[in-house]
Design a protein around this motif. Sequence first.
Motif, PDB file in Angstrom:
ATOM      1  N   HIS A   1     -94.577  -9.644  25.449  1.00 10.33           N
ATOM      2  CA  HIS A   1     -94.824 -10.285  26.747  1.00 10.33           C
ATOM      3  C   HIS A   1     -93.864 -11.452  26.979  1.00 10.33           C
ATOM      4  CE1 HIS A   1     -98.757  -8.889  28.529  1.00 10.33           C
ATOM      5  NE2 HIS A   1     -98.621  -8.135  27.460  1.00 10.33           N
TER       6      HIS A   1
ATOM      7  N   ARG B   1     -90.395 -10.801  27.893  1.00  9.06           N
ATOM      8  CA  ARG B   1     -90.105 -10.340  29.258  1.00  9.06           C
ATOM      9  C   ARG B   1     -90.185 -11.451  30.299  1.00  9.06           C
ATOM     10  NH1 ARG B   1     -94.134  -6.702  30.420  1.00  9.06           N
ATOM     11  NH2 ARG B   1     -95.011  -6.549  28.330  1.00  9.06           N
ATOM     12  N   GLN B   2     -90.308 -12.715  29.838  1.00  4.87           N
ATOM     13  CA  GLN B   2     -90.303 -13.856  30.769  1.00  4.87           C
ATOM     14  C   GLN B   2     -88.866 -14.268  31.064  1.00  4.87           C
ATOM     15  OE1 GLN B   2     -92.566 -17.025  28.967  1.00  4.87           O
ATOM     16  NE2 GLN B   2     -94.537 -16.161  29.608  1.00  4.87           N
ATOM     17  N   GLY B   3     -88.443 -14.071  32.294  1.00  2.00           N
ATOM     18  CA  GLY B   3     -87.094 -14.485  32.669  1.00  2.00           C
ATOM     19  C   GLY B   3     -86.868 -15.978  32.450  1.00  2.00           C
ATOM     20  N   PHE B   4     -87.922 -16.780  32.714  1.00  2.00           N
ATOM     21  CA  PHE B   4     -87.749 -18.231  32.630  1.00  2.00           C
ATOM     22  C   PHE B   4     -87.582 -18.685  31.180  1.00  2.00           C
ATOM     23  CE2 PHE B   4     -89.343 -22.706  33.431  1.00  2.00           C
ATOM     24  CZ  PHE B   4     -88.238 -23.094  34.167  1.00  2.00           C
TER      25      PHE B   4
ATOM     26  N   LEU C   1     -84.047 -18.172  30.462  1.00  2.00           N
ATOM     27  CA  LEU C   1     -83.197 -19.153  31.151  1.00  2.00           C
ATOM     28  C   LEU C   1     -83.196 -20.482  30.392  1.00  2.00           C
ATOM     29  CD1 LEU C   1     -81.514 -19.746  33.793  1.00  2.00           C
ATOM     30  CD2 LEU C   1     -83.616 -20.754  34.715  1.00  2.00           C
ATOM     31  N   ILE C   2     -84.381 -20.891  29.944  1.00  2.00           N
ATOM     32  CA  ILE C   2     -84.487 -22.141  29.183  1.00  2.00           C
ATOM     33  C   ILE C   2     -83.828 -21.962  27.805  1.00  2.00           C
ATOM     34  CG2 ILE C   2     -86.113 -23.761  28.082  1.00  2.00           C
ATOM     35  CD1 ILE C   2     -86.447 -24.055  30.977  1.00  2.00           C
TER      36      ILE C   2
ATOM     37  N   GLY D   1     -89.381 -31.619  32.888  1.00  2.51           N
ATOM     38  CA  GLY D   1     -89.751 -30.253  33.245  1.00  2.51           C
ATOM     39  C   GLY D   1     -89.612 -29.278  32.090  1.00  2.51           C
ATOM     40  N   VAL D   2     -88.691 -29.556  31.167  1.00  2.00           N
ATOM     41  CA  VAL D   2     -88.554 -28.702  29.984  1.00  2.00           C
ATOM     42  C   VAL D   2     -89.767 -28.909  29.075  1.00  2.00           C
ATOM     43  CG1 VAL D   2     -87.124 -28.137  27.974  1.00  2.00           C
ATOM     44  CG2 VAL D   2     -86.033 -28.823  30.135  1.00  2.00           C
TER      45      VAL D   2
ATOM     46  N   PHE E   1     -92.682 -27.150  30.642  1.00  2.00           N
ATOM     47  CA  PHE E   1     -92.589 -25.705  30.450  1.00  2.00           C
ATOM     48  C   PHE E   1     -93.064 -25.318  29.051  1.00  2.00           C
ATOM     49  CE2 PHE E   1     -89.886 -22.700  28.137  1.00  2.00           C
ATOM     50  CZ  PHE E   1     -90.404 -21.513  28.641  1.00  2.00           C
TER      51      PHE E   1
ATOM     52  N   ASP F   1     -96.828 -25.630  28.936  1.00  2.00           N
ATOM     53  CA  ASP F   1     -97.448 -24.573  29.747  1.00  2.00           C
ATOM     54  C   ASP F   1     -97.473 -23.262  28.971  1.00  2.00           C
ATOM     55  OD1 ASP F   1     -97.235 -22.204  31.636  1.00  2.00           O
ATOM     56  OD2 ASP F   1     -97.563 -23.746  33.128  1.00  2.00           O
ATOM     57  N   ASN F   2     -96.333 -22.905  28.430  1.00  2.74           N
ATOM     58  CA  ASN F   2     -96.224 -21.612  27.756  1.00  2.74           C
ATOM     59  C   ASN F   2     -96.936 -21.623  26.404  1.00  2.74           C
ATOM     60  OD1 ASN F   2     -95.150 -19.236  28.771  1.00  2.74           O
ATOM     61  ND2 ASN F   2     -93.258 -19.353  27.608  1.00  2.74           N
TER      62      ASN F   2
END
Lengths: 154, 154, 154, 154
Positions: B19, B22-25, B28-29, B61-62, B65, B68-69
């Motif tokens: 899962h 498959r996270q694009g974000f 990106l990070i 924001g990093v 993130f 959050d994840n």
Amino acid sequence: MTVDLDPDFAPIATAIRDHVGRQGFMALIGAELSELARGSCTLAVDRRPELLQQHGFFHGGVTAFLIDNATTIAAAASHGQSALTAEYKLNLLSPAVGNRLICRAKVIKPGHQVPVVAADVFCVIDGNEKHTATALASIAMRNERIAAMAASPA
Amino acid sequence: MTVDLDPDFAPIATAIRDHVGRQGFMALIGAELSELARGSCTLAVDRRPELLQQHGFFHGGVTAFLIDNATTIAAAASHGQSALTAEYKLNLLSPAVGNRLICRAKVIKPGHQVPVVAADVFCVIDGNEKHTATALASIAMRNERIAAMAASPA
Amino acid sequence: MTVDLDPDFAPIATAIRDHVGRQGFMALIGAELSELARGSCTLAVDRRPELLQQHGFFHGGVTAFLIDNATTIAAAASHGQSALTAEYKLNLLSPAVGNRLICRAKVIKPGHQVPVVAADVFCVIDGNEKHTATALASIAMRNERIAAMAASPA
Amino acid sequence: MTVDLDPDFAPIATAIRDHVGRQGFMALIGAELSELARGSCTLAVDRRPELLQQHGFFHGGVTAFLIDNATTIAAAASHGQSALTAEYKLNLLSPAVGNRLICRAKVIKPGHQVPVVAADVFCVIDGNEKHTATALASIAMRNERIAAMAASPA
């Protein structure tokens, strides 16, 4: 004829835009500072695959980034003071679908020490906004003028 | 010889890694899921200019993130249930300097409805960790097995 | 023989205990300040019918009061500065049963502007503690010595 | 003539008022449930010396109690489901002076699992309201009808 009601704000706005323009992470996300006024601002970002999570929604981290940045910018824009995020809490209200995320932040308790800023995030679906997150933030203000900082060579 | 103490966890771990992959974000990070166990996980990311704010620190924001994840992954890893971030609050404790950010999340109140997860973020400076943020999150669990989802063609 | 390791703290502790002793709400609840040190404190309250909700548990409002007061007292006790609660977030982890509620607060980010304090609340059942709530608070410090205030006739 | 627009709500309201009436802490504080509707409610309490802190303001713990109770009641009143406070965050915006505290709570994200409720607290000074606190809460709903519970002998 245009009457500028708050000429003192122009250099503050210029300095804040300059600061935000030097954030590498803002550029990586591809967000824009679409509105800036005393004590409020709006950030927005368009959908791209690299901003999503595994179900095709905007990742919660993108929402959190917008809240983090928008609340601090709104506080800095109150008095032109340098500002640091101290803390925030966000509730995710619905999946962040659609083509665009918009975060509107507004100072609800002004102050030179720890102003409080509320932020709401909306996703745009077929031109309609849906409320996707809400947040409350506390910002730590510094004894430092933003405009002065921006004027110095960085 | 390796003794696997929790063989039931292996398919859950595989499904969660699938899962997250498959996270694009996440890509990106450039973050990695460096540790995953029942009710806990660790995410980490190395310093790059595009993750920073204007003063050269990791952008808040990093940090958000990662929180959050990591909190949602830790909750999903408790029982192999699909999980959605409901809310979190984070306090930034010190500037996120250094070469690497590490976020460790751990379920402190297990549950099949709204588990509570604590997370702490550290920045690594010359090999030493400094506490840069702390967070509390509530996760909404869904009545859906994660392993089953991952097995389906996505 | 007793060695006082921090003689400067004695007048701060006296002043804080004096302040807390003048809180009408503290007396109404019947809570006691059972431990006080630099950057930490413990509040406790015994079970009484008027502190309960309709199912016979301690009311969440009692837990919140303990957190509110303990986090601010812990911050004030760091440097002997006057302190105001700015914000906090609490997660209720389990029903607050038992005969006694204990709240332990500890400064996790010291500071003269906005220190961060963590608090945990336990309920005591047959002599054993159970974790019933956890919280993170931000405290706004004032440029005012606590000891001096207490010395003035109130 | 009165037209009752939501006759299904009457037994829910009766059951909720019965529940709240059995909270010992509500009586100790002396608060009243002054308004109750689907997804919203208002609690209020008049100034008394035993609700104050050492400077003569309403104690933050009173504000927190109102938020705790009002947000849970508002969620329970959405669908007549039994509800437990899961978590909340509150920001204190100004000293709670005046003769009366009023807390208005409103569900902003309905749901049968984890609805989100916003609450604002106002203090009344010479008949005017001043915003003294704002909060966001997540409520854990139970699979249990409130009206049925109230009907059973308690």
